[in-house]
Design an enzyme around this catalytic site. Sequence first.
Site, PDB file in Angstrom:
ATOM      1  N   SER A 146      29.332  40.579  48.656  1.00  0.00           N
ATOM      2  CA  SER A 146      29.189  41.489  47.533  1.00  0.00           C
ATOM      3  C   SER A 146      30.575  42.085  47.272  1.00  0.00           C
ATOM      4  O   SER A 146      31.568  41.361  47.259  1.00  0.00           O
ATOM      5  CB  SER A 146      28.144  42.570  47.853  1.00  0.00           C
ATOM      6  OG  SER A 146      28.042  43.508  46.807  1.00  0.00           O
ATOM      7  N   TYR A 160      30.629  42.770  36.183  1.00  0.00           N
ATOM      8  CA  TYR A 160      30.825  42.459  37.595  1.00  0.00           C
ATOM      9  C   TYR A 160      29.953  43.359  38.469  1.00  0.00           C
ATOM     10  O   TYR A 160      29.292  42.884  39.399  1.00  0.00           O
ATOM     11  CB  TYR A 160      32.305  42.624  37.945  1.00  0.00           C
ATOM     12  CG  TYR A 160      32.687  42.143  39.325  1.00  0.00           C
ATOM     13  CD1 TYR A 160      32.696  40.784  39.629  1.00  0.00           C
ATOM     14  CD2 TYR A 160      33.069  43.047  40.318  1.00  0.00           C
ATOM     15  CE1 TYR A 160      33.070  40.340  40.898  1.00  0.00           C
ATOM     16  CE2 TYR A 160      33.441  42.615  41.581  1.00  0.00           C
ATOM     17  CZ  TYR A 160      33.439  41.254  41.861  1.00  0.00           C
ATOM     18  OH  TYR A 160      33.805  40.817  43.109  1.00  0.00           O
ATOM     19  N   LYS A 164      26.860  42.362  41.104  1.00  0.00           N
ATOM     20  CA  LYS A 164      26.932  42.702  42.522  1.00  0.00           C
ATOM     21  C   LYS A 164      25.829  43.683  42.927  1.00  0.00           C
ATOM     22  O   LYS A 164      25.300  43.593  44.044  1.00  0.00           O
ATOM     23  CB  LYS A 164      28.311  43.279  42.856  1.00  0.00           C
ATOM     24  CG  LYS A 164      29.448  42.267  42.739  1.00  0.00           C
ATOM     25  CD  LYS A 164      29.263  41.077  43.677  1.00  0.00           C
ATOM     26  CE  LYS A 164      30.472  40.152  43.679  1.00  0.00           C
ATOM     27  NZ  LYS A 164      30.310  39.006  44.609  1.00  0.00           N
TER      28      LYS A 164
END
Length: 292
Positions: A146, A160, A164
């Site tokens: 992660s 992004y 994650k």
Amino acid sequence: MTETTAPSTVTGTERAVWLITGAGRGMGVDITRAALAAGHRVVATGRSAHRVAAVLGEHEDLLVLSLDITDEADVAAAVQAATARFGRIDVLVNNAGNFYAGFFEEISPAQFRAQVETNFFGPLNVTRAVLPVMRAQRSGHVITFSSTAGLVGQEFVAAYCASKFALEGWMEALRFDVAPYGIDTTIVEPGFFRTELLVEGASTSWPELSIADYAQRTAATIEAWKGMNGRQGGDPAKLAAALMQVAAMEQPPLRWVAGADAVETATAKAKTLLEQVEAHRDLSSSLAHDDA
């Protein structure tokens, strides 16, 4: 010659079979090298097997495969090839990923979907294909990379962070599903490491859309991100070596926060969360039915 191994538990420092995605560049290269140096057998995958082989060279315990983690058929073929060669898969490292940077309104819908497709659905595809092997063995370890961006929302990284954060939730829940079959899960949350993640055209893509209100901020932020490339404080080789220790633990952690900056970020997030809970504890705790 094809090696076959009867289902059994591989723990500690024994020779395990590792399947690593994104092994042709960045963190994946260092993890592969560290696993081989530790005496493990490795299936190193990347979009281009030629690139992976060129970077890693030859090794008797190394199998290099082409793998697009967003292609389910490609994933199934890679897992089949891995088990045909080594007979088992003990450690899966979901490392492959990319970075679509930009303010939310300037990231096109196609870019946002591509970000989630690679960073979230890609690891799901690979893990779904590997878990039957691990269940049959009644052992295994799923390690998924992660980021601190999976813990804390940040400016210019909406897509992004979304990918994650989704990864974190999936992995945290997955452990309950697979623990009865002897399978461990670990989320790795690195801070800033000196990899190719910020290399434009390699792993990083800038926003396709342009909005006047964001123009000045976008230009300044892109220059700042470019200036960070090659200057990140974390050493990926040290992370890879430490990951060998984490993987060898009898009870590996659900989360491993990697890097001094990541430790600071995680500590600050935990503190902030508790402060926010306490600030409104009375109001939050007053919502039950009167007859409850």
